[in-house]
Design a protein around this motif. Structure first.
Motif, mmCIF file in Angstrom:
data_model
loop_
_atom_site.group_PDB
_atom_site.id
_atom_site.type_symbol
_atom_site.label_atom_id
_atom_site.label_comp_id
_atom_site.label_asym_id
_atom_site.label_seq_id
_atom_site.Cartn_x
_atom_site.Cartn_y
_atom_site.Cartn_z
ATOM 1 N N UNK A 156 1.056 -1.745 0.143
ATOM 2 C CA UNK A 156 -0.150 -0.029 0.000
ATOM 3 C C UNK A 156 0.794 1.505 -0.214
ATOM 4 N N UNK A 157 0.355 1.978 -1.171
ATOM 5 C CA UNK A 157 1.264 3.651 -0.439
ATOM 6 C C UNK A 157 0.271 4.268 -0.176
ATOM 7 N N UNK B 142 0.422 3.958 -9.111
ATOM 8 C CA UNK B 142 1.377 4.909 -7.760
ATOM 9 C C UNK B 142 -0.463 5.281 -6.985
ATOM 10 N N UNK B 143 -1.515 6.030 -8.132
ATOM 11 C CA UNK B 143 -2.448 6.333 -7.841
ATOM 12 C C UNK B 143 -3.594 5.180 -7.101
ATOM 13 N N UNK B 144 -3.734 4.038 -7.910
ATOM 14 C CA UNK B 144 -4.010 2.626 -7.182
ATOM 15 C C UNK B 144 -4.001 2.221 -5.784
ATOM 16 N N UNK B 145 -2.238 2.612 -5.810
ATOM 17 C CA UNK B 145 -2.006 1.760 -4.599
ATOM 18 C C UNK B 145 -2.066 2.941 -3.225
ATOM 19 N N UNK C 87 -7.935 11.402 -11.496
ATOM 20 C CA UNK C 87 -8.645 11.538 -11.332
ATOM 21 C C UNK C 87 -9.562 10.730 -12.400
ATOM 22 N N UNK C 88 -10.382 10.338 -12.810
ATOM 23 C CA UNK C 88 -11.186 9.463 -13.497
ATOM 24 C C UNK C 88 -10.748 8.005 -12.555
ATOM 25 N N UNK C 89 -9.787 7.173 -12.050
ATOM 26 C CA UNK C 89 -9.637 6.334 -11.042
ATOM 27 C C UNK C 89 -10.719 6.592 -9.721
ATOM 28 N N UNK C 90 -10.932 8.089 -9.838
ATOM 29 C CA UNK C 90 -11.405 7.828 -8.376
ATOM 30 C C UNK C 90 -11.394 7.489 -7.595
ATOM 31 N N UNK C 91 -9.676 7.654 -6.790
ATOM 32 C CA UNK C 91 -9.506 6.878 -5.790
ATOM 33 C C UNK C 91 -9.609 8.434 -4.636
ATOM 34 N N UNK C 92 -9.636 9.558 -4.499
ATOM 35 C CA UNK C 92 -9.464 9.756 -3.823
ATOM 36 C C UNK C 92 -8.416 11.267 -3.726
ATOM 37 N N UNK C 93 -7.590 10.554 -4.260
ATOM 38 C CA UNK C 93 -6.253 11.263 -4.477
ATOM 39 C C UNK C 93 -6.178 12.500 -5.216
ATOM 40 N N UNK C 94 -5.378 13.690 -4.988
ATOM 41 C CA UNK C 94 -5.034 14.508 -4.984
ATOM 42 C C UNK C 94 -4.251 15.078 -6.407
ATOM 43 N N UNK D 232 4.905 -2.337 -15.623
ATOM 44 C CA UNK D 232 5.084 -1.533 -14.895
ATOM 45 C C UNK D 232 4.632 -0.865 -13.322
ATOM 46 N N UNK D 233 3.322 -1.055 -13.524
ATOM 47 C CA UNK D 233 2.619 -0.601 -12.358
ATOM 48 C C UNK D 233 3.092 -1.533 -11.553
ATOM 49 N N UNK D 234 3.110 -3.177 -11.032
ATOM 50 C CA UNK D 234 4.130 -3.910 -10.457
ATOM 51 C C UNK D 234 4.930 -3.993 -9.747
#
Ligand SMILES: NC(=O)c1ccc[n+]([C@@H]2O[C@H](COP(=O)([O-])OP(=O)(O)OC[C@H]3O[C@@H](n4cnc5c(N)ncnc54)[C@H](OP(=O)(O)O)[C@@H]3O)[C@@H](O)[C@H]2O)c1
Length: 278
Positions: free
Chosen positions: A12-13, A35-38, A61-68, A243-245
């Protein structure tokens, strides 16, 4: 039984502030997505093109994780722009950055006899010098984040397997590019030793071939993605998840004891002896 502390948080990040250069497209956008999804709380991307940056911010932002998520466009090939970028970065992050992905890069392919000084200079400048300057200027921000969180800050540089083995020669020879990628891998190891004691871990990824604007022509010359993948033991080229992993691993608690490492992401192509025909 082995005592694993809080497995759900290992990758988790949550709460982290991350920066991705060249985050507007390609591998940088894959890294920013991971990084956003984590769970990163704040993500800053940069590239030269403000409207491409704005589009990438929208897609993140469309991933809707609440990140700025925000962008600070800059031309990182210029030392004064690197300085301006880091000043603006400090202002939007309260002077604290947990994760820096130094991904922005350029390539040049041209025959040896025509390979100009300007071409060599362009790739060495952006792929090596600006990475060094960026890390140097971001170090106080990374140190502050590490001190306050009690967790190591992370820098991931983006090399290439052509920095490990010999890449393209001939008509589309990548002489300066290959040298720049070998240099950035070595620089990463050097800085891992320098900055480890200051609470910052440095690792590099060395991707093989991934579809992107940079590799479009090269993949077409090889006959397409499928044919290009045939040179690798796992029979394919890279995809976003690869890359994500690796980025999430290297930036999370899971990668907390990994420092000065180079992670090739190419299905094992870099270890295939040139005498073996796949
Ligand atoms: N794709 C692959 O197969 C592969 C393999 C190994 C390594 N890599 C490395 O991975 C990294 C990303 O490559 P990619 O394939 O994703 O390439 P790409 O699609 O061309 O993306 C490059 C990114 O860097 C930005 N950039 C370029 N010059 C810049 C500058 N002067 N200042 C700030 N930003 C700049 C670009 O945006 P602007 O042009 O708008 O500035 C873009 O966001 C590079 O370091 C590359 O060498 C890629």
């Amino acid at each position: 039984m082995s005592q694993i502390q809080d497995y759900p948080s290992l990758f988790s990040l949550a709460g982290k502030t991350a920066v991705v250069t060249g985050g507007s497209r390609g591998l940088g956008l894959h890294a920013a997505t991971g990084l956003t999804l984590a769970g990163c709380a704040k993500l800053i991307i940069t590239s030269r093109n403000a409207s491409a940056c704005a589009d990438a911010v929208k897609s993140l932002q469309s991933l809707s994780t609440g990140a700025t998520t925000l962008s600070l466009p800059a031309d990182l090939s210029s030392p004064s722009e690197v300085e301006r970028f880091v000043k603006e970065l400090a202002a939007v992050t309260d002077g604290k950055v947990d994760i820096l992905i130094a991904n922005a890069g350029a390539v040049w392919g041209e025959a040896f006899d025509r390979h100009s000084d300007a071409a060599f200079d362009k790739v060495m400048n952006l792929n090596v010098r600006s990475v060094f300057n960026l890390i140097r200027l971001c170090t106080p921000l990374l140190e502050r984040a590490a001190k306050q969180s009690g967790q190591k800050a992370r820098v991931v540089t983006v090399g290439s397997t052509v920095g490990l083995n010999i890449g393209a020669i001939g008509e589309h020879g990548m002489y300066g590019y290959a040298a720049s990628k070998a240099a950035v891998l070595h620089l990463t190891k050097h800085l891992a030793v320098e900055l480890g004691p200051r609470g910052i871990l440095l690792n590099a990824i060395a991707p093989g071939v991934f579809p992107s604007k940079m590799t479009k022509g090269m993949i077409a010359l090889a006959g397409g993605e499928e044919d290009m993948g045939k040179g690798s033991p796992d029979g394919r080229i890279g995809k976003p998840e690869d890359i994500v992993g690796s980025i999430v691993f290297l930036c999370s608690r899971a990668g907390e004891h990994v420092n000065g490492a180079v992670l090739p992401i190419d299905g094992g192509k870099h270890v295939v002896p040139s005498t073996v025909k796949l």
